[in-house]
Design a protein around this motif. Sequence first.
Motif, short mmCIF file in Angstrom:
data_model
loop_
_atom_site.label_atom_id
_atom_site.label_comp_id
_atom_site.label_asym_id
_atom_site.label_seq_id
_atom_site.Cartn_x
_atom_site.Cartn_y
_atom_site.Cartn_z
N VAL A 66 -21.32 11.93 21.31
CA VAL A 66 -20.22 11.43 22.13
C VAL A 66 -18.74 11.63 21.17
CG1 VAL A 66 -18.96 9.54 23.56
CG2 VAL A 66 -21.42 10.10 23.48
N GLY A 67 -17.89 12.08 21.61
CA GLY A 67 -16.65 12.58 20.75
C GLY A 67 -15.26 11.87 21.55
N PRO A 68 -14.82 10.79 21.12
CA PRO A 68 -13.46 10.33 21.67
C PRO A 68 -12.43 11.31 21.86
CG PRO A 68 -14.30 9.01 19.72
CD PRO A 68 -15.32 10.37 19.53
N ALA A 69 -11.98 11.67 22.71
CA ALA A 69 -10.52 12.37 22.95
C ALA A 69 -9.68 12.07 22.35
CB ALA A 69 -10.34 12.58 24.52
N MET A 70 -8.76 12.68 21.91
CA MET A 70 -8.93 14.22 21.67
C MET A 70 -9.75 14.79 20.50
SD MET A 70 -7.16 15.91 23.98
CE MET A 70 -7.12 17.43 23.22
N GLY A 71 -9.31 14.26 19.19
CA GLY A 71 -10.03 14.64 18.03
C GLY A 71 -11.45 14.82 18.17
N GLY A 72 -11.90 14.14 18.77
CA GLY A 72 -13.75 14.07 18.64
C GLY A 72 -14.51 15.26 19.56
N VAL A 73 -13.44 15.59 20.72
CA VAL A 73 -14.11 16.77 21.66
C VAL A 73 -14.74 17.95 20.97
CG1 VAL A 73 -13.63 17.81 23.72
CG2 VAL A 73 -12.58 15.41 23.43
N THR A 90 -15.46 10.36 25.59
CA THR A 90 -14.82 9.34 26.18
C THR A 90 -13.17 9.83 25.91
OG1 THR A 90 -14.46 8.11 23.92
CG2 THR A 90 -16.39 7.63 25.27
N GLU A 91 -12.36 8.90 26.89
CA GLU A 91 -11.01 9.16 26.84
C GLU A 91 -10.31 8.05 27.21
OE1 GLU A 91 -9.88 12.07 30.02
OE2 GLU A 91 -12.05 11.75 30.71
N ARG A 92 -8.89 8.01 26.90
CA ARG A 92 -8.09 6.71 27.49
C ARG A 92 -7.60 6.80 28.80
NH1 ARG A 92 -7.73 6.45 21.94
NH2 ARG A 92 -7.96 4.54 21.01
N LYS A 93 -7.58 6.06 29.46
CA LYS A 93 -6.92 5.90 30.84
C LYS A 93 -6.24 4.20 30.71
CE LYS A 93 -7.41 5.54 35.63
NZ LYS A 93 -8.31 5.61 36.86
N ASN A 94 -4.78 4.50 30.82
CA ASN A 94 -4.06 3.24 30.50
C ASN A 94 -4.40 2.74 29.23
OD1 ASN A 94 -2.78 3.74 33.10
ND2 ASN A 94 -4.63 2.75 33.96
N ILE A 111 -27.14 7.21 20.29
CA ILE A 111 -25.83 8.11 20.09
C ILE A 111 -25.22 8.21 18.83
CG2 ILE A 111 -23.54 8.22 21.22
CD1 ILE A 111 -24.88 6.28 23.59
N ILE A 112 -24.96 9.34 18.61
CA ILE A 112 -23.99 9.56 17.54
C ILE A 112 -22.32 9.72 18.11
CG2 ILE A 112 -24.33 12.00 16.97
CD1 ILE A 112 -24.30 9.88 14.15
N ILE A 113 -21.65 8.97 17.37
CA ILE A 113 -19.96 9.52 17.89
C ILE A 113 -19.59 10.32 16.94
CG2 ILE A 113 -17.73 8.21 17.83
CD1 ILE A 113 -19.25 5.57 18.55
N ALA A 114 -18.92 11.44 17.49
CA ALA A 114 -18.37 12.51 16.45
C ALA A 114 -16.77 12.35 16.53
CB ALA A 114 -18.62 13.77 17.53
N GLU A 115 -16.35 12.48 15.33
CA GLU A 115 -14.75 12.33 15.23
C GLU A 115 -14.20 13.56 14.38
OE1 GLU A 115 -12.33 10.25 16.56
OE2 GLU A 115 -13.39 8.26 16.47
N ASP A 116 -13.05 13.87 14.05
CA ASP A 116 -12.41 14.65 13.41
C ASP A 116 -12.31 13.93 12.06
OD1 ASP A 116 -10.37 13.33 14.42
OD2 ASP A 116 -9.15 14.99 14.97
N LYS A 184 5.30 12.11 12.74
CA LYS A 184 4.30 11.45 13.30
C LYS A 184 3.27 12.48 14.00
CE LYS A 184 2.34 8.70 17.28
NZ LYS A 184 1.62 9.93 17.66
N PRO A 185 2.29 12.81 13.17
CA PRO A 185 1.28 13.85 13.47
C PRO A 185 0.29 13.64 14.82
CG PRO A 185 0.63 13.35 11.48
CD PRO A 185 1.78 12.33 12.02
N GLY A 186 -0.28 12.35 14.82
CA GLY A 186 -1.45 12.23 15.51
C GLY A 186 -0.85 12.21 16.97
N SER A 187 -2.08 11.87 17.86
CA SER A 187 -1.92 11.97 19.19
C SER A 187 -1.83 10.70 19.97
CB SER A 187 -3.13 12.61 19.70
OG SER A 187 -4.31 12.07 19.42
N ARG A 188 -2.27 9.69 19.04
CA ARG A 188 -2.15 8.16 19.82
C ARG A 188 -0.73 7.79 19.98
NH1 ARG A 188 -5.70 4.40 16.87
NH2 ARG A 188 -7.20 5.30 17.92
N GLU A 189 -0.57 7.04 21.03
CA GLU A 189 0.66 6.45 21.43
C GLU A 189 0.88 5.07 20.83
OE1 GLU A 189 3.54 8.03 22.65
OE2 GLU A 189 2.11 10.00 22.52
N PHE A 190 1.95 4.55 20.21
CA PHE A 190 2.22 3.17 19.72
C PHE A 190 3.64 3.10 19.33
CE2 PHE A 190 1.72 5.94 15.84
CZ PHE A 190 2.49 5.36 15.07
N LYS A 191 3.96 1.89 19.19
CA LYS A 191 5.40 1.60 18.66
C LYS A 191 5.47 1.31 17.15
CE LYS A 191 6.70 -0.01 23.07
NZ LYS A 191 7.30 -1.02 23.88
#
Length: 194
Positions: A66-73, A90-94, A111-116, A184-191
Amino acid sequence: MENKIDVIEILKECDALLEGHFLLSSGKHSNRYVQCAKVLRFPDKAEKILSLVVEKIKDLDIDLVVGPAMGGVIVSYELGRQLGKETVFTERKNNIMELRRGFEVKPGARIIIAEDVVTTGKSTIETKKVLEGLGGNVIGVACIANRTKDDIGMPIYSAIDIDIQVYESDDCPLCNEGKIDLVKPGSREFKDNK
């Protein structure tokens, strides 16, 4: 040791190991950043790097990757391809990690989780919580690059461990010098606080 040198060479060849001034999803800053999307655009290079990880996890009796979106897909797909295992993501919704699109976890599935890249482990830990809530048994995380020095509550199987300097945003020498713009190179939104 030779494998680590090969991975670094591939990352540099693909411009995936960046030098500069980076804003991380944690809000901290760093002088280097691993942008695995740049290496994953080359299937032959992804196959080569992830074969190192497959060697470490091939005997773990894995049922699902299982890879978390985006990097793990893409990482989960390539690991699953090499292992001959089913892969989902998996992916984020809200801003909440979920398993969607009709994907399922069978009770007791190993399960093995896959990440970049594992940096803080936040996405991995969120994904683990979702999968265990569905009855899965998360046995570890497999990734291209491991940057964390923290215990994230599961084994990490990486192609390479990379030590990158990380600074608090209010105590960043790169900010104090003022010579390199913050990116800011990553995909996660934050302040950012700064």
